[in-house]
Design a protein around this motif. Structure first.
Motif, PDB file in Angstrom:
ATOM      1  N   LEU A 171       0.693  15.010   5.016  1.00 26.35           N
ATOM      2  CA  LEU A 171       1.178  13.842   5.325  1.00 26.35           C
ATOM      3  C   LEU A 171       2.548  13.667   6.305  1.00 26.35           C
ATOM      4  O   LEU A 171       3.532  14.131   5.576  1.00 26.35           O
ATOM      5  CB  LEU A 171       1.354  12.669   4.292  1.00 26.35           C
ATOM      6  CG  LEU A 171      -0.027  12.680   3.157  1.00 26.35           C
ATOM      7  CD1 LEU A 171       0.191  11.880   2.161  1.00 26.35           C
ATOM      8  CD2 LEU A 171      -1.329  12.089   4.219  1.00 26.35           C
ATOM      9  N   THR A 216      -1.710  12.405  -6.993  1.00 28.56           N
ATOM     10  CA  THR A 216      -0.901  12.958  -5.985  1.00 28.56           C
ATOM     11  C   THR A 216       0.361  13.587  -6.646  1.00 28.56           C
ATOM     12  O   THR A 216       0.878  13.113  -7.409  1.00 28.56           O
ATOM     13  CB  THR A 216      -0.202  12.218  -4.798  1.00 28.56           C
ATOM     14  OG1 THR A 216      -1.327  11.671  -4.163  1.00 28.56           O
ATOM     15  CG2 THR A 216       0.818  13.141  -4.109  1.00 28.56           C
ATOM     16  N   TYR A 271       5.583  11.806   7.591  1.00 28.46           N
ATOM     17  CA  TYR A 271       6.561  10.464   7.159  1.00 28.46           C
ATOM     18  C   TYR A 271       7.583  10.478   8.277  1.00 28.46           C
ATOM     19  O   TYR A 271       8.163  11.365   8.817  1.00 28.46           O
ATOM     20  CB  TYR A 271       6.992  10.509   5.902  1.00 28.46           C
ATOM     21  CG  TYR A 271       6.004  10.148   4.727  1.00 28.46           C
ATOM     22  CD1 TYR A 271       5.860   8.833   4.387  1.00 28.46           C
ATOM     23  CD2 TYR A 271       5.028  11.264   4.230  1.00 28.46           C
ATOM     24  CE1 TYR A 271       4.977   8.598   3.328  1.00 28.46           C
ATOM     25  CE2 TYR A 271       4.309  11.049   3.402  1.00 28.46           C
ATOM     26  CZ  TYR A 271       4.061   9.667   2.761  1.00 28.46           C
ATOM     27  OH  TYR A 271       3.219   9.487   2.038  1.00 28.46           O
ATOM     28  N   SER A 324       0.875  -1.228   0.108  1.00 24.17           N
ATOM     29  CA  SER A 324      -0.051   0.033  -0.040  1.00 24.17           C
ATOM     30  C   SER A 324       1.009   1.247   0.169  1.00 24.17           C
ATOM     31  O   SER A 324       2.059   1.224   0.164  1.00 24.17           O
ATOM     32  CB  SER A 324      -0.895   0.010   1.132  1.00 24.17           C
ATOM     33  OG  SER A 324      -0.147   0.026   2.435  1.00 24.17           O
ATOM     34  N   SER A 325       0.256   2.319  -0.383  1.00 22.30           N
ATOM     35  CA  SER A 325       1.108   3.787  -0.313  1.00 22.30           C
ATOM     36  C   SER A 325      -0.011   4.746   0.115  1.00 22.30           C
ATOM     37  O   SER A 325      -1.237   4.660  -0.154  1.00 22.30           O
ATOM     38  CB  SER A 325       1.452   4.124  -1.699  1.00 22.30           C
ATOM     39  OG  SER A 325       1.973   5.349  -1.603  1.00 22.30           O
ATOM     40  N   ARG A 326       0.461   5.773   0.856  1.00 23.82           N
ATOM     41  CA  ARG A 326      -0.500   6.956   1.060  1.00 23.82           C
ATOM     42  C   ARG A 326      -0.626   7.922   0.048  1.00 23.82           C
ATOM     43  O   ARG A 326      -1.105   9.087   0.141  1.00 23.82           O
ATOM     44  CB  ARG A 326       0.067   7.608   2.510  1.00 23.82           C
ATOM     45  CG  ARG A 326      -0.375   6.688   3.700  1.00 23.82           C
ATOM     46  CD  ARG A 326       0.052   7.428   5.006  1.00 23.82           C
ATOM     47  NE  ARG A 326       1.219   7.763   5.273  1.00 23.82           N
ATOM     48  CZ  ARG A 326       1.719   8.491   6.024  1.00 23.82           C
ATOM     49  NH1 ARG A 326       1.160   9.430   6.903  1.00 23.82           N
ATOM     50  NH2 ARG A 326       2.920   8.606   6.374  1.00 23.82           N
ATOM     51  N   GLU A 370       9.130   5.237   0.493  1.00 25.18           N
ATOM     52  CA  GLU A 370       7.955   5.174  -0.327  1.00 25.18           C
ATOM     53  C   GLU A 370       8.101   4.727  -1.673  1.00 25.18           C
ATOM     54  O   GLU A 370       8.995   5.365  -2.675  1.00 25.18           O
ATOM     55  CB  GLU A 370       7.738   6.837  -0.365  1.00 25.18           C
ATOM     56  CG  GLU A 370       6.332   6.949  -0.030  1.00 25.18           C
ATOM     57  CD  GLU A 370       5.397   6.070  -1.145  1.00 25.18           C
ATOM     58  OE1 GLU A 370       5.250   5.897  -2.058  1.00 25.18           O
ATOM     59  OE2 GLU A 370       3.962   6.001  -0.266  1.00 25.18           O
TER      60      GLU A 370
END
Length: 351
Positions: free
Chosen positions: A263, A163, A265, A156-158, A179
């Motif tokens: 976001l 984006t 990180y 998964s990834s945000r 990422e």
């Protein structure tokens, strides 16, 4: 110098060089010639299918109260090759380790350092090196597309589709928090596209003399991205010449604005939060085929060192291995014993 596992390492390196150590090639061996470790790997797949059948039966209304199926964890290549059976005086949990002096190339510790294994997200160090050496503008805005979705592992990834972040932001997220979509986007936006980027990665590896190394994509999700501890030490030493890679890879935290959201990180390496460590560059990596991996440039016991740990078992074991090496070096520097003989010296990296 501590040197262990030369026989195991040579065997692993020979297998990897002839077959590139792929799971497919192992699976195609005649059944009569498979090792116990390989048989365990086959049983893992069988157990996975059995578990799926149990789930399907439950969804179909079958009266399944308990599933007695136990699914073992997937084996890493190092486990399949038996590299974890190599003993070492520090009782490291990594099947491969290499510690060398950055300035003199003196090898202080070596364990299976010639074995060629998957390297997971350590790949992103080369990704960053290629991007920076291409002198692509860091303020150019890149967009995450469907091409950046992980179809290899389904991670998964945000970073949602659409984006938009600058190349510098993508590079920061790739190095600091590993990422994957950011790393793939960096490769896609290279002149000539992703294929040209991978070619550039392999060309740079060849230029640096990294003979055990091969890349097929820029994230490390593929187990076909492979290298040895010796080659990775060369990569770390080269990447350390670039202040931007040093800065971004050791950044503890970073926030990016995605539309109206922000976001946050964090660095994947917990040691960067530890004030007792002086880390100049780092990168972590993990896929099941590679185990837990870690490379670092750090100053310990008054020396600038490069440390490589591959195929470590357990979520925090690579950090524990780094701490074991640190304690050993500090004790060694305080002892009155003469310097250990028969040290090994690697060729100097001039780039």
């Amino acid at each position: 110098m501590l040197a262990t596992g030369s026989a195991s390492a040579a065997a692993a390196a020979k297998k990897s060089e002839s077959k590139r150590a792929t799971a497919t090639s192992v699976a195609k061996k005649p059944a009569g010639k498979r090792s116990t470790s390989v048989n365990r790997a086959v049983r893992v797949k069988a157990s996975s299918r059995a578990k799926q059948r149990v789930r399907s039966a439950a969804r179909g209304g079958a009266n399944v109260r308990r599933a007695s199926v136990v699914v073992p964890a997937r084996l890493s290549y190092g486990q399949v090759y038996g590299l974890h059976e190599t003993a070492d005086p520090l009782d490291l949990k990594s099947s491969v380790a290499l510690v060398l002096d950055q300035e003199t190339n003196e090898v202080l510790l070596s364990k299976n350092s010639q074995a060629v294994l998957p390297i997971a997200s350590l790949t992103k160090l080369m990704t960053a090196l290629v991007v920076i050496e291409a002198q692509q503008p860091l303020d150019e805005v890149l967009t995450i597309t469907a091409e950046d979705i992980d179809t290899e592992k389904g991670s998964s990834s945000r970073l949602a589709l659409g984006t938009e972040l600058t190349r510098g932001e993508m590079l920061h997220l790739a190095l600091m928090s590993s990422e994957n979509r950011a790393a793939n986007a960096l490769g896609r936006h290279f002149p000539g596209g992703l294929a040209a980027f991978v070619t550039a990665m392999n060309h740079k590896a060849a230029e640096l003399g990294m003979q055990d190394t091969r890349y097929v994509e820029p994230t490390g999700l593929s187990s076909r991205n492979q290298s040895s501890a010796r080659d990775l030490a060369t990569l770390v030493k080269t990447a350390h010449h670039y202040p931007l890679i040093r800065e971004l890879s050791t950044s503890p935290e970073y926030e990016v604005a995605v539309g109206k959201r922000h976001l946050q990180y964090r660095n994947t390496n917990g040691l960067v939060f530890n004030p007792t460590w002086e880390i100049g560059l780092q990168k972590t990596g993990y896929i099941s085929e590679a185990g837990r991996c870690l490379v670092m440039q750090a100053q310990l016991a008054g020396r600038k060192l490069i440390m490589v740990f591959l195929d470590s078992t357990g979520r925090y074991s690579r950090i524990g291995d780094a701490e074991r090496v640190r304690k050993w070096l500090e004790e060694l520097s305080l002892s009155e014993e003469p310097e250990m003989p028969d040290t090994e010296v690697l060729p100097r990296v001039t780039s």
